[in-house]
Design a protein around this motif. Structure first.
Motif, PDB file in Angstrom:
ATOM      1  N   ASP A 126     -22.755  33.679  -6.751  1.00 55.48           N
ATOM      2  CA  ASP A 126     -23.572  32.612  -7.318  1.00 55.48           C
ATOM      3  C   ASP A 126     -23.128  31.308  -6.669  1.00 55.48           C
ATOM      4  OD1 ASP A 126     -24.495  30.448  -8.988  1.00 55.48           O
ATOM      5  OD2 ASP A 126     -24.960  31.956 -10.504  1.00 55.48           O
ATOM      6  N   ARG A 127     -24.043  30.659  -5.998  1.00 52.55           N
ATOM      7  CA  ARG A 127     -23.678  29.469  -5.239  1.00 52.55           C
ATOM      8  C   ARG A 127     -23.393  28.284  -6.134  1.00 52.55           C
ATOM      9  NH1 ARG A 127     -28.085  27.834  -1.748  1.00 52.55           N
ATOM     10  NH2 ARG A 127     -26.485  26.539  -0.795  1.00 52.55           N
ATOM     11  N   ASN A 128     -23.947  28.302  -7.340  1.00 52.08           N
ATOM     12  CA  ASN A 128     -23.745  27.160  -8.230  1.00 52.08           C
ATOM     13  C   ASN A 128     -22.454  27.272  -9.025  1.00 52.08           C
ATOM     14  OD1 ASN A 128     -26.257  26.147  -7.419  1.00 52.08           O
ATOM     15  ND2 ASN A 128     -27.296  27.408  -8.934  1.00 52.08           N
ATOM     16  N   THR A 129     -22.241  28.420  -9.626  1.00 46.05           N
ATOM     17  CA  THR A 129     -21.054  28.572 -10.467  1.00 46.05           C
ATOM     18  C   THR A 129     -19.841  29.034  -9.671  1.00 46.05           C
ATOM     19  OG1 THR A 129     -21.487  30.900 -10.928  1.00 46.05           O
ATOM     20  CG2 THR A 129     -22.523  29.273 -12.385  1.00 46.05           C
ATOM     21  N   LYS A 130     -20.059  29.459  -8.434  1.00 39.43           N
ATOM     22  CA  LYS A 130     -19.012  29.996  -7.572  1.00 39.43           C
ATOM     23  C   LYS A 130     -18.411  31.283  -8.130  1.00 39.43           C
ATOM     24  CE  LYS A 130     -19.585  26.605  -4.790  1.00 39.43           C
ATOM     25  NZ  LYS A 130     -20.609  26.807  -3.762  1.00 39.43           N
ATOM     26  N   ARG A 131     -19.114  31.912  -9.061  1.00 37.99           N
ATOM     27  CA  ARG A 131     -18.626  33.200  -9.539  1.00 37.99           C
ATOM     28  C   ARG A 131     -19.181  34.298  -8.655  1.00 37.99           C
ATOM     29  NH1 ARG A 131     -17.583  32.999 -15.585  1.00 37.99           N
ATOM     30  NH2 ARG A 131     -18.248  35.178 -15.628  1.00 37.99           N
ATOM     31  N   ASP A 132     -18.434  35.410  -8.584  1.00 37.54           N
ATOM     32  CA  ASP A 132     -18.926  36.536  -7.807  1.00 37.54           C
ATOM     33  C   ASP A 132     -18.680  37.821  -8.590  1.00 37.54           C
ATOM     34  OD1 ASP A 132     -15.999  35.789  -6.478  1.00 37.54           O
ATOM     35  OD2 ASP A 132     -16.296  37.948  -6.730  1.00 37.54           O
ATOM     36  N   VAL A 133     -19.404  38.848  -8.211  1.00 32.81           N
ATOM     37  CA  VAL A 133     -19.248  40.129  -8.901  1.00 32.81           C
ATOM     38  C   VAL A 133     -19.390  41.250  -7.884  1.00 32.81           C
ATOM     39  CG1 VAL A 133     -21.692  40.441  -9.463  1.00 32.81           C
ATOM     40  CG2 VAL A 133     -19.955  41.415 -10.949  1.00 32.81           C
ATOM     41  N   THR A 134     -18.654  42.333  -8.132  1.00 34.19           N
ATOM     42  CA  THR A 134     -18.765  43.534  -7.307  1.00 34.19           C
ATOM     43  C   THR A 134     -19.360  44.635  -8.163  1.00 34.19           C
ATOM     44  OG1 THR A 134     -16.747  42.897  -6.137  1.00 34.19           O
ATOM     45  CG2 THR A 134     -17.504  45.156  -5.847  1.00 34.19           C
ATOM     46  N   LEU A 135     -20.435  45.233  -7.691  1.00 34.85           N
ATOM     47  CA  LEU A 135     -21.064  46.319  -8.436  1.00 34.85           C
ATOM     48  C   LEU A 135     -21.114  47.556  -7.556  1.00 34.85           C
ATOM     49  CD1 LEU A 135     -24.005  44.229  -9.921  1.00 34.85           C
ATOM     50  CD2 LEU A 135     -21.909  44.914 -11.084  1.00 34.85           C
ATOM     51  N   GLU A 136     -21.381  48.687  -8.188  1.00 34.63           N
ATOM     52  CA  GLU A 136     -21.380  49.933  -7.434  1.00 34.63           C
ATOM     53  C   GLU A 136     -22.688  50.684  -7.628  1.00 34.63           C
ATOM     54  OE1 GLU A 136     -18.261  52.591  -8.562  1.00 34.63           O
ATOM     55  OE2 GLU A 136     -18.770  54.109  -7.063  1.00 34.63           O
ATOM     56  N   ALA A 137     -23.199  51.230  -6.551  1.00 33.12           N
ATOM     57  CA  ALA A 137     -24.389  52.073  -6.628  1.00 33.12           C
ATOM     58  C   ALA A 137     -23.929  53.519  -6.582  1.00 33.12           C
ATOM     59  CB  ALA A 137     -25.313  51.777  -5.452  1.00 33.12           C
ATOM     60  N   ARG A 163     -31.178  52.269 -17.869  1.00 34.14           N
ATOM     61  CA  ARG A 163     -30.833  50.975 -18.467  1.00 34.14           C
ATOM     62  C   ARG A 163     -29.336  50.833 -18.744  1.00 34.14           C
ATOM     63  NH1 ARG A 163     -35.175  52.688 -20.659  1.00 34.14           N
ATOM     64  NH2 ARG A 163     -34.266  53.303 -22.655  1.00 34.14           N
ATOM     65  N   ALA A 164     -28.528  51.664 -18.082  1.00 34.54           N
ATOM     66  CA  ALA A 164     -27.081  51.498 -18.243  1.00 34.54           C
ATOM     67  C   ALA A 164     -26.652  50.221 -17.543  1.00 34.54           C
ATOM     68  CB  ALA A 164     -26.354  52.701 -17.639  1.00 34.54           C
ATOM     69  N   ILE A 165     -25.821  49.466 -18.222  1.00 33.62           N
ATOM     70  CA  ILE A 165     -25.360  48.212 -17.623  1.00 33.62           C
ATOM     71  C   ILE A 165     -24.279  48.530 -16.595  1.00 33.62           C
ATOM     72  CG2 ILE A 165     -24.205  46.018 -18.082  1.00 33.62           C
ATOM     73  CD1 ILE A 165     -25.463  46.050 -20.833  1.00 33.62           C
ATOM     74  N   LEU A 166     -24.379  47.913 -15.440  1.00 34.70           N
ATOM     75  CA  LEU A 166     -23.382  48.124 -14.396  1.00 34.70           C
ATOM     76  C   LEU A 166     -22.106  47.377 -14.724  1.00 34.70           C
ATOM     77  CD1 LEU A 166     -25.495  47.770 -11.148  1.00 34.70           C
ATOM     78  CD2 LEU A 166     -24.805  49.847 -12.306  1.00 34.70           C
ATOM     79  N   LYS A 167     -21.014  48.112 -14.591  1.00 34.09           N
ATOM     80  CA  LYS A 167     -19.737  47.480 -14.876  1.00 34.09           C
ATOM     81  C   LYS A 167     -19.180  46.879 -13.601  1.00 34.09           C
ATOM     82  CE  LYS A 167     -16.212  49.934 -15.903  1.00 34.09           C
ATOM     83  NZ  LYS A 167     -15.214  50.834 -16.499  1.00 34.09           N
ATOM     84  N   PRO A 168     -18.676  45.674 -13.656  1.00 31.55           N
ATOM     85  CA  PRO A 168     -18.081  45.076 -12.454  1.00 31.55           C
ATOM     86  C   PRO A 168     -16.912  45.912 -11.956  1.00 31.55           C
ATOM     87  CG  PRO A 168     -18.389  43.421 -14.148  1.00 31.55           C
ATOM     88  CD  PRO A 168     -18.687  44.733 -14.783  1.00 31.55           C
ATOM     89  N   ARG A 169     -16.781  46.020 -10.641  1.00 27.15           N
ATOM     90  CA  ARG A 169     -15.711  46.801 -10.033  1.00 27.15           C
ATOM     91  C   ARG A 169     -14.689  45.871  -9.420  1.00 27.15           C
ATOM     92  NH1 ARG A 169     -15.400  51.334 -11.503  1.00 27.15           N
ATOM     93  NH2 ARG A 169     -15.207  52.505  -9.589  1.00 27.15           N
ATOM     94  N   LYS A 170     -13.494  46.394  -9.259  1.00 26.42           N
ATOM     95  CA  LYS A 170     -12.477  45.550  -8.641  1.00 26.42           C
ATOM     96  C   LYS A 170     -11.622  46.391  -7.704  1.00 26.42           C
ATOM     97  CE  LYS A 170      -9.761  41.531  -9.871  1.00 26.42           C
ATOM     98  NZ  LYS A 170      -8.795  41.547  -8.865  1.00 26.42           N
ATOM     99  N   VAL A 171     -11.313  45.801  -6.572  1.00 22.83           N
ATOM    100  CA  VAL A 171     -10.434  46.467  -5.625  1.00 22.83           C
ATOM    101  C   VAL A 171      -9.060  45.850  -5.747  1.00 22.83           C
ATOM    102  CG1 VAL A 171      -9.993  46.922  -3.191  1.00 22.83           C
ATOM    103  CG2 VAL A 171     -12.331  46.912  -4.050  1.00 22.83           C
ATOM    104  N   CYS A 172      -8.054  46.677  -5.927  1.00 18.44           N
ATOM    105  CA  CYS A 172      -6.723  46.113  -6.048  1.00 18.44           C
ATOM    106  C   CYS A 172      -6.036  46.153  -4.702  1.00 18.44           C
ATOM    107  CB  CYS A 172      -5.929  46.840  -7.129  1.00 18.44           C
ATOM    108  SG  CYS A 172      -4.683  47.941  -6.500  1.00 18.44           S
ATOM    109  N   VAL A 173      -5.406  45.035  -4.374  1.00 17.59           N
ATOM    110  CA  VAL A 173      -4.895  44.871  -3.018  1.00 17.59           C
ATOM    111  C   VAL A 173      -3.502  45.427  -2.864  1.00 17.59           C
ATOM    112  CG1 VAL A 173      -4.484  43.235  -1.186  1.00 17.59           C
ATOM    113  CG2 VAL A 173      -6.297  42.807  -2.809  1.00 17.59           C
ATOM    114  N   GLY A 174      -2.678  45.151  -3.789  1.00 16.77           N
ATOM    115  CA  GLY A 174      -1.307  45.653  -3.664  1.00 16.77           C
ATOM    116  C   GLY A 174      -0.689  45.667  -5.031  1.00 16.77           C
ATOM    117  N   GLY A 175       0.497  46.117  -5.138  1.00 16.54           N
ATOM    118  CA  GLY A 175       1.180  46.099  -6.427  1.00 16.54           C
ATOM    119  C   GLY A 175       0.537  47.055  -7.399  1.00 16.54           C
ATOM    120  N   LYS A 176       0.566  46.697  -8.638  1.00 19.92           N
ATOM    121  CA  LYS A 176       0.134  47.634  -9.671  1.00 19.92           C
ATOM    122  C   LYS A 176      -1.377  47.711  -9.735  1.00 19.92           C
ATOM    123  CE  LYS A 176       3.831  48.191 -12.921  1.00 19.92           C
ATOM    124  NZ  LYS A 176       4.369  47.902 -14.245  1.00 19.92           N
TER     125      LYS A 176
END
Lengths: 283, 449
Positions: free
Chosen positions: B372-383, B391-404
């Protein structure tokens, strides 16, 4: 059509490359010159693979060639600062990196191996398998390799000149320039046409050879020296080269209409070219 | 309320709507979707695949009985656009894969689109037939000719309704103008011309003329050994019919004005960001290659996609982008592996939403990202098929870079690089998106309260 032995070496090679590149990514302790050499080798291997393809990807080839040039320039600057000989190096002992070595041999003409081996003692003494597997390539070899690949791309791709530039009224004064450029194109296309027909025959014969069960016949003979031509296509052919090259052998008389007109265009271009050349030369 | 323009990221919940394509484990290569495009009203959604086929979906009329099912897309027409060809002169196979589809704006009852493979552009007319003439005098209902001597009276044929038939016919074939592989086509805002771009040249066509094209950009050097840069994408300005942009493999964008000269080799504007020395690597040039360029709907901005980022540029500022978004920066430490397996050459596309407030692009593991260019928020979704309940709501996904690694996160090393989302499309006015995941087309909509 490849022997089982060769295929095993290839998958080893691929695994080793994957291992090397993840070593590159994960290890911070890998010295910079080694990283650079690894990348260079990967680039050159890719370029060589593309060379074996019937239609190499121009975009990728240009990107990889630029990367090689960049590394080459860096090495050249370093060597300008210190007098280091960049030389050709082959490990005489065979281990799992044979695949890389064979392709190295076919790509760059080995010149005076024995002399240069004696110059390589710094790296030879290192036991690290990564270092032992790397090829150090001479500047000239790299430049000529890149040049030849890009030249080949031109010959393979740009056979028919682009369909007409329609000059608008504004462009009239520019037209003679365009003709001049077009002649250049035609001259290159001329060479290109010859090259295509030349390579056409060569590739046909190699595909014929591939069809034979060579390895069954010559199982006990060590053909590793000559295997470089066979080792690359299976790495990443978009479609089997034999298919592409056998088809025209059988069906050349019955080209489809678009390529038939291409041939005609080429022929008329050639005769027009002769005519224009005569006028220009004033003979 | 109808979701429409300018929704902020936090208000939009994306839901699964539909998925097209088979669930087979082994994917036939011909079924891999290679391009997705909504038409100008969003009523039609076209996909092209590697097998040279085009499938057009049409949105059904919204029904009052099921207001929560906002217009589903159903197959409207399927046709074979391009066939594989063999160039006997060069011993080359010409792939039938559809590289791009672009719609023309609708001017009458029929729909028109351009589809292209590596070498040939075709104009297709898609039209409906729901009536047929009946009552011919000289032939009977089966089409057999009648004996004229047997005819005693004449009648006027009448049009009677029939089952709806959608026909696709090729109206123009624009061939033999590209030596190199076509990567882009773009319809001009004058609706009379369009351009096609390959690695080294861009040609301008008139829709009515198939045997001639103007060459407007040519970056082929006289000596191919000097070639260091290729054209990667090109697009016309949405409103100014004389202006277009093209991107290069060196990460630059050139804006050209066709009024200045017939051959637009000299650009009017040159967009390039200076390199960040701290991020320099052997692969810097490769990852700077721009894979897609898109004008905003307003025409004020251009968006570019390179391997790791999406950038938004203001047309009035050439020296750097105004916004840079990291798509998957965690791949920066994996570049050598990605180079080795050729993933580094993957060409991701990017799209604007209807109001130019949100941008979207794909990634690996069937992930796609929205910024979103205005709020600067971003989201990752999965197909994925797992999230495919109606009508299932897509849950945001996250990639973990390192550590736990937290419970719902996925680690970089577990990403599936064979599942890449290269092609996405956004409905021109609503929050409906189409995401191509290999051979499946996912359609997501925002949640209607």
């Amino acid at each position: 059509m490849l022997g089982r032995g060769l295929k095993r070496k290839l998958s080893d090679y691929e695994e080793n490359m994957a291992g090397l590149s993840s070593a590159f990514d994960s290890s911070r302790n890998l010295p910079y010159p080694l990283k650079r050499q690894l990348v260079l080798n990967m680039c050159l291997t890719k370029l060589q693979t593309y060379k074996m393809l019937v239609e190499p990807n121009l975009h990728r080839s240009v990107l990889i060639a630029n990367t090689v040039r960049q590394i080459q320039e860096e090495m050249r600057q370093e060597s300008n600062q210190q007098p280091i000989n960049v030389f050709f190096f082959i490990t005489p002992s065979s281990h799992s990196y044979t695949g890389v070595e064979s392709s190295g041999i076919s790509f760059f003409l080995p010149s005076g191996i024995s002399q240069q081996e004696s110059n390589c003692c710094d790296l030879r003494s290192v036991e690290d398998p990564i270092e032992n597997s790397l090829l150090i390539v001479s500047d000239d070899d790299m430049s000529s390799a890149i040049s030849s690949i890009l030249k080949d791309l031109d010959f393979v791709e740009d056979i028919s000149p682009p369909t007409c530039l329609v000059p608008t009224g504004d462009d009239q004064p520019k037209f003679p320039e365009n003709t001049g450029l077009k002649l250049e194109d035609d001259r290159q296309d001329l060479k290109g046409t010859e090259c295509v027909f030349g390579s056409f025959e060569i590739s046909n014969s190699t595909s014929y050879l591939k069809d034979l069960a060579i390895d069954d016949i010559f199982e006990d003979i060590d053909t590793s020296m000559y295997d470089s031509d066979f080792c690359c296509p299976p790495l990443m052919p978009p479609r089997p080269p034999s298919l592409a090259t056998e088809e025209p052998l059988k069906t050349f008389p019955s080209c489809n209409s678009s390529s038939a007109s291409n041939i005609q265009i080429c022929r008329t271009d050639l005769s027009e070219l002769d005519h224009i050349m005569e006028i220009l030369v004033g003979s | 309320f109808l979701a429409g323009f300018g929704n902020l990221m936090q208000d939009v919940l994306w839901c699964f709507s539909q998925v097209k394509g088979t669930i087979d484990i082994g994917v036939t290569e011909a079924d891999i979707i290679s391009t997705v495009e909504f038409n100008h009203t969003g009523e039609l959604l076209a996909t092209g695949d590697k097998g040279g086929r085009v499938v057009i979906f049409q949105r059904e009329q919204e029904s009052k009985n099921q207001p929560h099912r906002r217009g589903e897309y159903n197959v409207y027409s399927t046709f074979q656009s391009h066939e594989p060809e063999f160039d006997y002169l060069k011993s080359l196979e010409i792939e039938e894969k559809i590289n791009k589809i672009r719609w023309l704006p609708q001017q009458n009852a029929a729909y028109f689109l351009l589809s292209t493979n590596d070498k040939t552009v075709k104009l297709w007319k898609v039209s409906e037939r729901d009536k047929r003439p009946e009552g011919y005098n000289l032939k009977d209902e089966d089409g057999r000719l009648r004996d004229p001597s047997m005819i005693t009276m004449l009648r006027v044929p009448v049009l009677r309704p029939m089952d709806l038939m959608v026909e696709a016919t090729p109206r123009r074939v624009f061939a033999n103008a590209h030596t190199y592989h076509i990567n882009s086509i773009s319809v001009n805002s004058d609706y009379e011309t369009y351009m096609s771009a390959d690695d080294l040249r861009i040609n301008l066509w008139n829709f009515e003329i198939t045997n001639q094209s103007f060459n407007i950009v040519d970056i082929k050097p006289a000596n191919m050994e000097e070639l260091t840069e290729v054209i990667t994408a090109a697009e016309f300005h949405p409103h100014h019919c004389n202006t277009f942009v093209y991107s290069s493999s060196k990460g630059t964008i050139r804006l050209c004005d066709m009024r200045t000269s017939a051959l637009c080799d000299r650009h009017a504007k040159f967009f390039e960001e200076p390199e960040d020395p701290s991020n320099r690597s052997f692969f810097s040039e490769i990852i700077s290659s721009i894979s897609d360029v898109k004008f905003s709907h307003s025409g004020r901005y251009i968006m570019t996609r390179d391997y790791l980022t999406v950038k938004v540029w203001d047309l009035n500022m050439e020296n750097r982008p105004i916004e840079t978004y990291q798509v998957h920066d965690y791949l920066r430490s994996k570049l050598c592996s990605l180079y080795e397996n050729d993933c580094i050459f993957d060409k991701f596309e990017c799209v604007w939403n209807g109001s130019d407030s949100v941008i979207m692009t794909g990634s690996y593991n069937n992930f796609f990202r929205m910024f979103d260019r205005n709020t600067k928020r971003d989201v990752t979704l999965e197909a994925s098929r797992e999230n495919s309940k109606p009508r299932a709501i897509l849950k945001p996904r996250k990639v973990c870079v390192g550590g736990k690694r937290r419970k719902d996160e996925i680690s970089v090393d577990s990403l599936d690089f064979s599942k890449k989302i290269l092609h996405t499309a956004w409905h021109p006015s609503e929050n409906i998106i189409a995401v191509a995941a290999t051979n499946n087309l996912y359609i997501f909509q925002d949640k209607v309260n």
